[in-house]
Design a protein around this motif. Structure first.
Motif, mmCIF file in Angstrom:
data_model
loop_
_atom_site.group_PDB
_atom_site.id
_atom_site.type_symbol
_atom_site.label_atom_id
_atom_site.label_comp_id
_atom_site.label_asym_id
_atom_site.label_seq_id
_atom_site.Cartn_x
_atom_site.Cartn_y
_atom_site.Cartn_z
ATOM 1 N N VAL A 146 0.878 -1.166 0.000
ATOM 2 C CA VAL A 146 0.000 0.000 0.000
ATOM 3 C C VAL A 146 0.917 1.217 0.000
ATOM 4 C CG1 VAL A 146 -1.998 1.114 1.067
ATOM 5 C CG2 VAL A 146 -1.603 -1.334 1.449
ATOM 6 N N SER A 147 1.218 1.747 -1.167
ATOM 7 C CA SER A 147 2.241 2.782 -1.283
ATOM 8 C C SER A 147 1.882 4.040 -0.504
ATOM 9 C CB SER A 147 2.486 3.126 -2.752
ATOM 10 O OG SER A 147 1.286 3.575 -3.378
ATOM 11 N N ALA A 148 0.602 4.396 -0.460
ATOM 12 C CA ALA A 148 0.191 5.617 0.235
ATOM 13 C C ALA A 148 0.459 5.545 1.729
ATOM 14 C CB ALA A 148 -1.293 5.893 -0.013
ATOM 15 N N LEU A 149 0.527 4.322 2.267
ATOM 16 C CA LEU A 149 0.739 4.125 3.703
ATOM 17 C C LEU A 149 2.137 3.599 4.006
ATOM 18 C CD1 LEU A 149 -2.664 2.438 4.607
ATOM 19 C CD2 LEU A 149 -2.109 4.882 4.537
ATOM 20 N N HIS A 150 2.967 3.477 2.982
ATOM 21 C CA HIS A 150 4.331 2.942 3.131
ATOM 22 C C HIS A 150 4.307 1.532 3.708
ATOM 23 C CE1 HIS A 150 5.784 6.936 2.138
ATOM 24 N NE2 HIS A 150 5.010 7.431 3.069
ATOM 25 N N VAL A 151 3.348 0.747 3.255
ATOM 26 C CA VAL A 151 3.243 -0.646 3.681
ATOM 27 C C VAL A 151 3.773 -1.544 2.571
ATOM 28 C CG1 VAL A 151 1.669 -2.538 4.228
ATOM 29 C CG2 VAL A 151 1.291 -0.267 5.226
ATOM 30 N N GLN A 152 4.753 -2.348 2.885
ATOM 31 C CA GLN A 152 5.263 -3.408 2.022
ATOM 32 C C GLN A 152 5.516 -4.599 2.934
ATOM 33 O OE1 GLN A 152 8.732 -1.554 0.187
ATOM 34 N NE2 GLN A 152 7.550 -1.147 -1.670
ATOM 35 N N ALA A 153 4.641 -5.576 2.885
ATOM 36 C CA ALA A 153 4.680 -6.618 3.906
ATOM 37 C C ALA A 153 4.367 -7.984 3.342
ATOM 38 C CB ALA A 153 3.687 -6.289 5.023
ATOM 39 N N PRO A 154 5.023 -9.009 3.874
ATOM 40 C CA PRO A 154 4.649 -10.380 3.517
ATOM 41 C C PRO A 154 3.303 -10.734 4.136
ATOM 42 C CG PRO A 154 6.303 -10.381 5.249
ATOM 43 C CD PRO A 154 6.151 -8.950 4.807
ATOM 44 N N VAL A 155 2.642 -11.692 3.514
ATOM 45 C CA VAL A 155 1.327 -12.143 3.974
ATOM 46 C C VAL A 155 1.411 -13.608 4.355
ATOM 47 C CG1 VAL A 155 -1.072 -12.564 3.291
ATOM 48 C CG2 VAL A 155 0.083 -10.468 2.560
ATOM 49 N N VAL A 156 0.797 -13.947 5.490
ATOM 50 C CA VAL A 156 0.715 -15.350 5.911
ATOM 51 C C VAL A 156 -0.740 -15.699 6.186
ATOM 52 C CG1 VAL A 156 3.030 -15.404 6.885
ATOM 53 C CG2 VAL A 156 1.111 -14.724 8.341
ATOM 54 N N ALA A 157 -1.098 -16.923 5.870
ATOM 55 C CA ALA A 157 -2.458 -17.383 6.140
ATOM 56 C C ALA A 157 -2.633 -17.597 7.640
ATOM 57 C CB ALA A 157 -2.737 -18.673 5.381
ATOM 58 N N ARG A 158 -3.775 -17.174 8.150
ATOM 59 C CA ARG A 158 -4.086 -17.354 9.567
ATOM 60 C C ARG A 158 -5.479 -17.956 9.696
ATOM 61 N NH1 ARG A 158 0.299 -17.303 12.312
ATOM 62 N NH2 ARG A 158 -0.754 -16.648 14.216
ATOM 63 N N GLY A 159 -5.678 -18.649 10.817
ATOM 64 C CA GLY A 159 -6.971 -19.239 11.094
ATOM 65 C C GLY A 159 -7.514 -18.707 12.404
ATOM 66 N N LEU A 160 -8.030 -19.607 13.225
ATOM 67 C CA LEU A 160 -8.574 -19.248 14.528
ATOM 68 C C LEU A 160 -7.685 -19.839 15.605
ATOM 69 C CD1 LEU A 160 -12.365 -19.908 13.870
ATOM 70 C CD2 LEU A 160 -11.061 -17.802 13.502
ATOM 71 N N ASP A 161 -7.536 -19.121 16.718
ATOM 72 C CA ASP A 161 -6.700 -19.631 17.794
ATOM 73 C C ASP A 161 -7.491 -20.578 18.698
ATOM 74 O OD1 ASP A 161 -8.246 -18.094 19.532
ATOM 75 O OD2 ASP A 161 -6.760 -16.482 19.683
ATOM 76 N N GLY A 162 -6.828 -21.072 19.755
ATOM 77 C CA GLY A 162 -7.463 -22.040 20.629
ATOM 78 C C GLY A 162 -8.667 -21.512 21.375
ATOM 79 N N GLY A 163 -8.752 -20.188 21.519
ATOM 80 C CA GLY A 163 -9.895 -19.591 22.189
ATOM 81 C C GLY A 163 -11.015 -19.232 21.246
ATOM 82 N N GLY A 164 -10.853 -19.563 19.966
ATOM 83 C CA GLY A 164 -11.905 -19.278 18.996
ATOM 84 C C GLY A 164 -11.829 -17.908 18.380
ATOM 85 N N ALA A 165 -10.734 -17.166 18.626
ATOM 86 C CA ALA A 165 -10.585 -15.826 18.054
ATOM 87 C C ALA A 165 -9.718 -15.886 16.806
ATOM 88 C CB ALA A 165 -9.942 -14.881 19.076
ATOM 89 N N ILE A 166 -9.930 -14.967 15.889
ATOM 90 C CA ILE A 166 -9.082 -14.899 14.715
ATOM 91 C C ILE A 166 -7.647 -14.660 15.170
ATOM 92 C CG2 ILE A 166 -9.463 -12.438 14.353
ATOM 93 C CD1 ILE A 166 -9.428 -13.018 11.339
ATOM 94 N N ASP A 167 -6.729 -15.382 14.582
ATOM 95 C CA ASP A 167 -5.357 -15.434 15.072
ATOM 96 C C ASP A 167 -4.457 -14.518 14.244
ATOM 97 O OD1 ASP A 167 -3.214 -16.255 16.575
ATOM 98 O OD2 ASP A 167 -2.894 -18.115 15.451
ATOM 99 N N PRO A 168 -4.097 -13.338 14.768
ATOM 100 C CA PRO A 168 -3.214 -12.445 14.022
ATOM 101 C C PRO A 168 -1.781 -12.968 14.069
ATOM 102 C CG PRO A 168 -3.580 -11.542 16.188
ATOM 103 C CD PRO A 168 -4.438 -12.786 16.097
ATOM 104 N N PRO A 169 -0.901 -12.422 13.234
ATOM 105 C CA PRO A 169 0.510 -12.806 13.343
ATOM 106 C C PRO A 169 1.037 -12.501 14.745
ATOM 107 C CG PRO A 169 0.118 -11.608 11.303
ATOM 108 C CD PRO A 169 -1.134 -11.491 12.121
ATOM 109 N N PRO A 170 1.992 -13.261 15.240
ATOM 110 C CA PRO A 170 2.542 -12.992 16.582
ATOM 111 C C PRO A 170 3.255 -11.652 16.626
ATOM 112 C CG PRO A 170 3.848 -14.642 15.422
ATOM 113 C CD PRO A 170 2.626 -14.418 14.593
ATOM 114 N N TYR A 171 3.470 -11.129 17.821
ATOM 115 C CA TYR A 171 4.056 -9.797 17.961
ATOM 116 C C TYR A 171 5.490 -9.722 17.482
ATOM 117 C CZ TYR A 171 -0.058 -8.084 20.322
ATOM 118 O OH TYR A 171 -1.334 -7.703 20.591
ATOM 119 N N ASP A 172 6.208 -10.845 17.480
ATOM 120 C CA ASP A 172 7.565 -10.804 16.948
ATOM 121 C C ASP A 172 7.571 -10.802 15.418
ATOM 122 O OD1 ASP A 172 6.865 -13.414 16.431
ATOM 123 O OD2 ASP A 172 8.514 -14.309 17.548
ATOM 124 N N GLN A 173 6.372 -10.831 14.834
ATOM 125 C CA GLN A 173 6.192 -10.674 13.388
ATOM 126 C C GLN A 173 5.205 -9.533 13.124
ATOM 127 O OE1 GLN A 173 5.225 -14.375 11.416
ATOM 128 N NE2 GLN A 173 6.590 -15.536 12.747
#
Length: 223
Positions: A72-99
């Motif tokens: 997203v050039s307007a926001l200076h975003v250039q990022a890899p994408v990884v597929a995510r699912g749901l975590d053990g608590g049933g919430a959508i699982d974002p990338p970990p904070y070290d990523q």
């Protein structure tokens, strides 16, 4: 920045992502008999479409391929994408904070470029630094989002709407549902509003909507 960027910091907890899951759960089941038409917050990011902005025609949806990178050039975003699912608590699982510089794509939904709504989530920040979607609330209609796909093609989307949905009145249909059912659309989602120190989470979600407007085929596939 305000003082909530220090100490416990502006750490996005599972509660914020649970809001996203709730909307996804309702939307995915096609629930239409619930009153989900709550107003959005008055955040400055909820700009809709400014007068005078002419948006391009939609491109027809294309075949499915998984995303690998988002720009997203307007926001200076250039990022890899990884597929995510749901975590053990049933919430959508974002990338970990070290990523925190990685964008998560909800692999249980549409692939970018095919008919439907492809969902991308990313952190706004961590306890110590901005994250990949730190500037997402600066997106405006007319900005472009490019997604590099696994087949080598690049699909370009044009932003047509930016909204901030209160955590207490999250509208699943507006956030996730297609604006037009004949299009390929995507959503970029992160936390927004203000940081609540008591719950250690944000009060809203920023949702950027875009639709497919251009396709660059992979080398050897054009024509």
């Amino acid at each position: 920045m305000s003082d909530h960027s220090h100490g416990v910091g502006r750490l996005i907890t599972g509660l914020a992502w649970a809001v996203l899951l709730l909307g996804l759960w309702l939307w995915g089941r096609g629930i239409t008999d619930l009153n989900l038409s709550s107003p959005t917050t008055g955040d400055a990011a909820a700009v809709g479409r400014p007068l005078g902005v002419e948006l391009p025609a939609a491109h027809q949806p294309v075949g499915a391929a998984e995303p690998r990178r988002i720009d997203v050039s307007a926001l200076h975003v250039q990022a890899p994408v990884v597929a995510r699912g749901l975590d053990g608590g049933g919430a959508i699982d974002p990338p970990p904070y070290d990523q925190a510089g990685v964008v998560g794509w909800y692999g249980g939904g549409a692939r970018p470029g095919e008919r439907g709504t492809a969902l991308f989530v990313g952190h706004v920040d961590t306890e110590s630094r901005p994250a990949v979607f730190f500037r997402l609330n600066e997106a405006r209609p007319g900005d472009t989002v490019e997604v590099v796909r696994a087949d080598g093609s690049v699909v370009e989307f044009t932003v047509d709407d930016v909204q901030v949905f209160s955590r207490d009145s999250f509208d699943a249909h507006k956030a996730y549902g297609q604006h037009r059912t004949d299009r390929a659309e995507l959503r970029l989602i992160t936390c927004g509003g203000t940081f609540d120190k008591a719950s250690r989470t944000y009060t809203a979600n920023v949702v950027v909507s875009a639709y497919l407007t251009r396709v660059n085929e992979a080398p050897g596939k054009a024509g």
